[in-house]
Write an enzyme that holds these catalytic residues in place. Structure first.
Site, PDB file in Angstrom:
ATOM      1  N   GLY A 104       0.799  -1.218   0.000  1.00  0.00           N
ATOM      2  CA  GLY A 104       0.000   0.000   0.000  1.00  0.00           C
ATOM      3  C   GLY A 104       0.829   1.265   0.000  1.00  0.00           C
ATOM      4  O   GLY A 104       2.013   1.258  -0.328  1.00  0.00           O
ATOM      5  N   LEU A 112      -3.330  -5.570  -5.785  1.00  0.00           N
ATOM      6  CA  LEU A 112      -2.296  -4.558  -5.550  1.00  0.00           C
ATOM      7  C   LEU A 112      -1.115  -5.138  -4.777  1.00  0.00           C
ATOM      8  O   LEU A 112      -1.288  -5.778  -3.747  1.00  0.00           O
ATOM      9  CB  LEU A 112      -2.925  -3.406  -4.740  1.00  0.00           C
ATOM     10  CG  LEU A 112      -2.013  -2.214  -4.475  1.00  0.00           C
ATOM     11  CD1 LEU A 112      -1.710  -1.464  -5.752  1.00  0.00           C
ATOM     12  CD2 LEU A 112      -2.632  -1.301  -3.430  1.00  0.00           C
ATOM     13  N   ASP A 113       0.090  -4.898  -5.262  1.00  0.00           N
ATOM     14  CA  ASP A 113       1.335  -5.299  -4.578  1.00  0.00           C
ATOM     15  C   ASP A 113       1.396  -6.794  -4.307  1.00  0.00           C
ATOM     16  O   ASP A 113       2.049  -7.241  -3.362  1.00  0.00           O
ATOM     17  CB  ASP A 113       1.497  -4.550  -3.233  1.00  0.00           C
ATOM     18  CG  ASP A 113       1.514  -3.050  -3.409  1.00  0.00           C
ATOM     19  OD1 ASP A 113       1.927  -2.586  -4.492  1.00  0.00           O
ATOM     20  OD2 ASP A 113       1.111  -2.343  -2.481  1.00  0.00           O
ATOM     21  N   ASP A 114       0.704  -7.559  -5.126  1.00  0.00           N
ATOM     22  CA  ASP A 114       0.656  -8.991  -4.840  1.00  0.00           C
ATOM     23  C   ASP A 114       1.105  -9.860  -6.009  1.00  0.00           C
ATOM     24  O   ASP A 114       0.980 -11.074  -5.955  1.00  0.00           O
ATOM     25  CB  ASP A 114      -0.778  -9.372  -4.417  1.00  0.00           C
ATOM     26  CG  ASP A 114      -0.820 -10.744  -3.805  1.00  0.00           C
ATOM     27  OD1 ASP A 114      -0.032 -10.983  -2.876  1.00  0.00           O
ATOM     28  OD2 ASP A 114      -1.611 -11.577  -4.290  1.00  0.00           O
TER      29      ASP A 114
END
Lengths: 307, 307, 307, 307
Positions: free
Chosen positions: D224, D250-252
């Site tokens: 995040g 997101l960010d994964d």
């Protein structure tokens, strides 16, 4: 416990090497666990390591009818175990044709390792703990030292200890005793865990690429004695340690592993010594493990370390 | 933008140095932002760096009627700014008494930096980008090169570029031109961003501890030319880069920063060169930033880098 | 063996703190070995660590007739040793005035450390070897485990071992026994060397910032059980380990030290576990050494680790 | 400039895969430059990367009479160049039989890369410099940003710049414009060089494993926004950066590369930001280079990165 075979090869590079080795393994039903190869394009050399399972090798055995790419030969007899000696016999002529140096070993026989040390015991204690917990797959028939400090530790781990004094006037006798011990214990690998005496040329010649030393600097910087003092005097910002095979030239053998740690102007020589102990433990134990896992090939004055 | 002063001190170690310096700062109302000191117990030396704010220093300001040690609670005169020149005048006799070498600077005047390079521009491009984004607090009045490759980059950043050819027969003229440029631009610091020519002794003597070079090896290993080739030939497992102050001895000045990267048998010389570029950028830019932040003190052939 | 005193301070930041502390030390003739301070500008906090020699403190000793700030040149009484209790008495009112939390200790009394472990012994073996060789300056009156694996190792090092079984139905009794052991042995610091049981809140409350744990991940990633499995599942390229003080929240206490190691797609969970053991040993032993050297200050959920 | 082909394969693991692929290459006269394979034993998957020269492939071409290991088929016609399309046609049925997903590319066609950024330009400047110096082998037909800061830099490198504003009320239009640009420029790879806007699901779906992002933390820690603030608040001792393929979460996405840098209690958030920029540059540029070198295979949520 692993149940596998490892084939290490080096030879002049030419086309088809991977194809021919892997095809022979495939014909014989090998279930490959890991394979890696390397080419030195400058020198025209090829290096390969293949590891395959020895148990349960049957199910995908290729029949002669199968492959347009010619992967024939096998009769699909679904044996319980890979026939290692049969493979050895089949591989030898191929290896001869292709000019290969090769070594075929299996996990069935543990390498026999002699550990040498002097007064500093941090590497020795580390190796022994790793050995006890199964991280180093070998037998340790003997611990040798020119001091007696390691004696209790050896006893704790149940390993015979031999005190071989090395003084100026009895160096010859000590060196003879060393060789005698190694031969009588069937030693395959010698590990110098901060052993502070020079080995005799005869000793070194007897164990080519089979004596591992740890030097407490980032080689080739600070060869010789008191490298931490030299590092401190030079004002470096990182200190290092190096594990390498021993050759006739001091601190000049093929490097296996190196690591470094950051220091600062606050660190005195004794801080470097303390920080360095952690580096020494790590680079030496990695070198020993990789050697035992048969991951290392030497050529010229370098190593290939398959990962 | 910072608004602070930095005092750098080195002197023979003795008791009470911190007390006396910090008390004087306290008397004068300094609001200390960072303070650090270091002692070399072997050599009996003391080093100190203090940074304090120049604005808003009023609330604890000591008045002149107070004790010379000035530790009383102030009812001070609450000026807007720290009186830097007054402090300088008050500090000078103390420094003289205690045998201090010292340097007092403020962020009000930006250091003036000359950048030198040859054909490889990765360090130059990196430094210029960091400068543009405010990471390096300095003025860059001039970029000098014995090649023309950097010319467009210099123009992009709006920095005057000076081409000074260095050939065997006009080396003397080139060296004279270098000094002339540095003096006419009031240069405080010279950064050799992969500048591949040897500087003249007169040049080096003119800028003691004020010429920063990057060498593409982990010094003291692989001094001299072509260190990546030498590292590849030796078979090391880590490569390094070193930033250092330039002295008369090639690759032998006080080391400011070093870093390393892991390589393997797969890496050819060109891979080492590519990996090394990242190391060079990082160790050089750190050295320049620390110098500009007045974090570095040289003594003997070493540096203290306050963090 | 060191013969020194350490003063650790934290308090609201204000001007003159360094001046006042260092002046008092100077008056009393302290020969400062190391001094470091830190300010958290956001929170307005000040932290300081000073270490000074206890022997041979005479030559600049300030006499009682001098100014309270004591910065005059001494004709002192040249005692053989620093008067630690006298300093304590003189410092207490200053500390009270300035709102300081402080701790004054000397190397004369070794901290007493209890080591806890479960079945994995790599951290325990490492700590004990470091202790034996003098790297960790403490007494170890007791080793506690919910298993018996460590018993022989404890005996080898001559340390009393206590087996405290922890099962669901006797958790309360175990926790009571733990506290009883710690109190009866006068334990100052508890080290959880891969101890796999949750401590009771009463235990944790009894030892604020005095229980050090090692967690086998790079916190705050992969809290909870089986972090190496989680790291493998996520496909990270580096694994880590973290040493931290224990608080009521699992894996959430102030971090003391962290380190990482590179892994690749070739590494299976068991490889991560093996690589991780080296990280765990290093981050835990550093944390313990720094704590014993009184280098750590906790505030909020963070640590200041003076170097 | 390289002149080579790369074959990337992933498929269910079974015996003989290496033998069959390498034999086909051998038959066709390929001069293999690098070969690497990987097996995920847990999932029963096999991965392979082979790179071979396209020029001068004749001399060792195998004839049908040659090999007892069955390396037949080739007609020994000794062409000047490897017949890539012939190989493609011959390989397709083998790949189908063995359930392979595969990709065959040659260095003859450079991948086309779109670079996106917002206001922070350190990664962009770094990538463009690496591209200019030949470290990144690709074409860059377009630079896209929701700000204008990058415009001059794009002009300096001669790359068309497109300003696509992204505001709450015109997000849909922006996303449509993005896709239109990528399609019209024939983009193969999108690199988010600190682009701070969320991409639309349609965008992400259009470029599976072909959008590379850099996140300024050591994922999965601190996902995040504002990860450096979060790292500072948690008091970690190392900060990190991660490059990864973008997925819907997101960010994964699958992690390609990570690196870390040591920090201390002295470092404020702005110091973390500055230190982190170096990490971001390095992990992003490595990811882009490895992708362009076709070294990366994705499976599940992980990457295999052949070295």
């Amino acid at each position: 416990m692993k149940d596998s075979a490892v084939l290490l090869i080096d030879c002049p590079d030419r086309k088809g090497l991977v194809a021919r080795v892997s095809s022979l393994l495939y014909e014989r039903g090998a279930n490959i666990l890991h394979a890696d190869q390397h080419q030195d394009h400058d020198l025209g050399l090829f290096f390969m390591r293949v590891e395959w399972a020895l148990a349960g090798t049957a199910e995908n055995q290729a029949g002669p009818e199968q492959s347009p790419a010619g992967l024939a030969m096998g009769q699909g007899t679904k044996p319980e175990r890979f026939d290692l000696e049969g493979f050895r016999a089949a591989f030898a002529p191929l290896a001869a044709e292709l000019g290969m140096r090769w070594k075929l070993t299996s996990s069935g026989r543990l390498p026999r390792v002699a550990l040498f040390c002097s007064q500093y015991l941090h590497c020795m204690a580390d190796l022994l703990h790793r050995w006890r917990t199964g991280e180093l797959l070998c037998e340790i028939p003997i611990i040798v030292s020119n001091h007696r400090d390691v004696e209790k530790l050896a006893a704790f781990y149940g390993i015979p200890f031999e005190h071989v004094e090395v003084t100026a006037d009895r160096r010859g006798a000590a060196q003879a005793r060393h060789l005698e011990l190694l031969l009588s214990h069937g030693v395959d690998l010698v590990v110098l865990a901060r052993y502070m005496q020079i080995l005799s040329p005869a000793f070194v010649a007897r164990y080519p690429a089979a004596i591992i030393n740890v030097h407490h600097s980032f080689l080739p910087a600070f060869t010789g004695a008191k490298p931490y003092h030299a590092a401190h005097a030079r004002g470096v910002k990182l200190i290092g340690a190096t594990s390498h095979y021993v050759t006739d030239l001091l601190d000049d053998g093929p490097i296996i592993e190196q690591d470094v740690a950051r220091i600062s102007h606050r660190d005195q020589v004794e801080d470097l010594v303390a920080r360095g102990r952690d580096l020494e433990r790590i680079v030496l134990s990695r070198a020993v493990r990789w050697h035992l896992d048969r991951r290392i090939l030497c050529y010229g004055n370098k190593t290939v370390v398959f990962d």
